[in-house]
Design an enzyme around this catalytic site. Structure first.
Site, PDB file in Angstrom:
ATOM      1  CB  SER A 162      35.303  53.434  40.857  1.00  0.00           C
ATOM      2  OG  SER A 162      36.226  53.015  41.802  1.00  0.00           O
ATOM      3  CD  GLN A 163      38.878  49.082  39.474  1.00  0.00           C
ATOM      4  OE1 GLN A 163      39.854  48.883  38.764  1.00  0.00           O
ATOM      5  NE2 GLN A 163      38.958  49.087  40.786  1.00  0.00           N
TER       6      GLN A 163
ATOM      7  CB  SER B   4      29.207  60.598  29.310  1.00  0.00           C
ATOM      8  OG  SER B   4      29.965  60.411  30.481  1.00  0.00           O
TER       9      SER B   4
ATOM     10  CB  SER C 181      32.724  60.760  32.769  1.00  0.00           C
ATOM     11  OG  SER C 181      31.921  60.271  33.801  1.00  0.00           O
TER      12      SER C 181
ATOM     13  CG  ASP D 208      29.775  44.134  37.952  1.00  0.00           C
ATOM     14  OD1 ASP D 208      30.637  43.919  37.090  1.00  0.00           O
ATOM     15  OD2 ASP D 208      30.047  44.339  39.145  1.00  0.00           O
ATOM     16  CD  GLU D 209      24.435  47.859  38.495  1.00  0.00           C
ATOM     17  OE1 GLU D 209      25.460  47.161  38.635  1.00  0.00           O
ATOM     18  OE2 GLU D 209      24.179  48.835  39.234  1.00  0.00           O
TER      19      GLU D 209
ATOM     20  CG  HIS E 257      33.257  41.443  39.444  1.00  0.00           C
ATOM     21  ND1 HIS E 257      33.734  40.368  40.167  1.00  0.00           N
ATOM     22  CD2 HIS E 257      31.975  41.626  39.869  1.00  0.00           C
ATOM     23  CE1 HIS E 257      32.787  39.938  40.989  1.00  0.00           C
ATOM     24  NE2 HIS E 257      31.714  40.687  40.817  1.00  0.00           N
TER      25      HIS E 257
ATOM     26  CG  ASP F  68      35.229  40.733  44.100  1.00  0.00           C
ATOM     27  OD1 ASP F  68      36.237  41.308  44.540  1.00  0.00           O
ATOM     28  OD2 ASP F  68      34.229  41.342  43.679  1.00  0.00           O
TER      29      ASP F  68
ATOM     30  CB  SER G  75      48.372  47.597  75.514  1.00  0.00           C
ATOM     31  OG  SER G  75      46.987  47.241  75.478  1.00  0.00           O
TER      32      SER G  75
END
Ligand SMILES: NC(=O)c1ccc[n+]([C@@H]2O[C@H](COP(=O)([O-])OP(=O)(O)OC[C@H]3O[C@@H](n4cnc5c(N)ncnc54)[C@H](OP(=O)(O)O)[C@@H]3O)[C@@H](O)[C@H]2O)c1
Length: 319
Positions: free
Chosen positions: A19-20, A43, A45, A75-76, A100, A182, A243
């Site tokens: 994602s990042q 991988s 990717s 992160d993990e 992060h 976060d 409204s």
């Protein structure tokens, strides 16, 4: 100097292409930077990154000789990646970046002494960071410096943020503040809070005998339309746009839903984040095979709200 120039001529490595990872790598590559993506052997990717035009190497090879390494794996997974592939390959005086603060703040990674440590956390999911950049705009980023041996780590962090986020704005923070706010935001409001609110609203209407499709539109689909107004113009303009009936109901009923009890629960969530209880339980979950998360995922994917949502999305987006 916070201009991109400080990154020119430097070898930049992005570890991970999720994602990042894809957003940081491709945004900086598009701006003419020398970017290599570091991936594990075999991988899935690898081909995707190569096809997008960036250089790809194994993590160890991509880190060797790099001036700046941004670690963008989950992160993990980061502590093992740091120990096995980064630590011994990272040259003295290099800059190691995070998106992060989790692993530095909770001391899951203790970086070796001779490197600089910084953070650039774009304020948006990775696919949006890329999509908005491709559209010629950018997202704001938080930036922080944990260790500055070279005396210019802040310039490196700001240049990275200005590149990835297209100079929309950088807000200075610390690893502690970013990590705690976060985690709190995603648990109490953005992910946990909002999904449970929508679910409870949907269930209340369906249990009262209303058509689930109507309930879905009222409690889930329209969430985006209201949030877009808040995002672009703020609470007052959103209330101006709805409204008078909706606005009156907002004032009368909102506080019946988010009560002092809810605020007490929020404070409890924040305490668990601050004292490390949440981090400990998340790490245990990752080390014991994501059993709780798999159970939750199954339960939600089989739920009525997802069944109705899938039908409604087909109707709304297929034309
Ligand atoms: N998701 C967000 O929008 C977001 C927002 C702000 C900050 N962040 C932070 O950004 C960082 C990255 O998060 P993310 O959500 O972008 O991660 P992600 O999409 O889950 O990362 C996936 C990438 O990490 C690689 N990877 C996964 N496990 C690995 C392992 N054991 N060894 C080597 N490579 C591994 C994957 O390799 P393969 O391609 O080989 O599978 C893939 O390229 C985290 O620190 C996160 O907190 C994320």
């Amino acid at each position: 100097m916070t201009e991109l120039k400080v990154l020119e001529g430097k070898k930049l490595t992005v570890v991970g292409y999720g994602s990042q990872g894809h957003a940081h790598a491709l945004n900086l590559h598009d701006l003419g930077m020398d970017v290599t993506v570091g991936l594990r052997e075999g991988s899935k990717s690898w081909k995707k990154a190569e096809k997008a035009g960036v250089k790809v190497a194994t993590i160890g090879d991509a880190v060797k000789g790099a001036d700046v390494v941004m670690i963008l794996a989950p992160d993990e997974a980061q502590p093992a990646i740091y120990e096995n592939d980064i630590k011994d390959n990272l040259k003295s005086g290099a800059y190691l970046g995070f998106a992060h603060g989790f692993n530095i703040h909770y001391k899951r990674i203790t970086p070796k002494e001779d490197i600089n440590i910084f953070m650039v956390a774009p304020k948006g999911p990775g696919h949006m960071v890329r999509e908005i950049f491709e559209g010629g705009h950018g997202v704001p980023c938080l930036a922080a410096v944990h260790k500055d041996l070279s005396g210019d780590t802040k310039e490196i962090a700001y240049a990275w943020a200005n590149g990835v986020g297209r100079k929309v704005g950088v807000i200075e923070t610390t690893f502690q503040e970013e990590t705690e706010t976060d985690l709190f935001g995603e648990q109490a409001v953005l992910c946990g809070g909002v999904t449970e609110l929508m679910q409870a609203g949907f269930d209340t209407l369906v249990e009262a005998g209303y058509n689930p499709e109507v309930a879905y539109f009222e409690c889930v689909h329209e969430m985006k339309l209201i949030i877009d107004l808040v995002y672009e113009k703020g609470f007052a303009a959103m209330r101006d746009s709805i409204s008078n009936t909706a606005e009156y109901g907002d004032y009368i009923s909102g506080k019946k839903i988010i009560t002092e009890e809810s605020k007490k629960a929020m404070k409890g969530i924040l305490t668990d984040i601050q004292n490390g209880t949440f981090a400990k339980s998340f790490i245990e979950e990752t080390e014991t095979g994501y059993k709780f998360m798999d159970k939750e995922r199954d339960q939600y994917s089989d739920s009525k709200i997802e069944e109705v949502g899938s039908k409604m999305r087909k109707m709304v987006f297929s034309k």
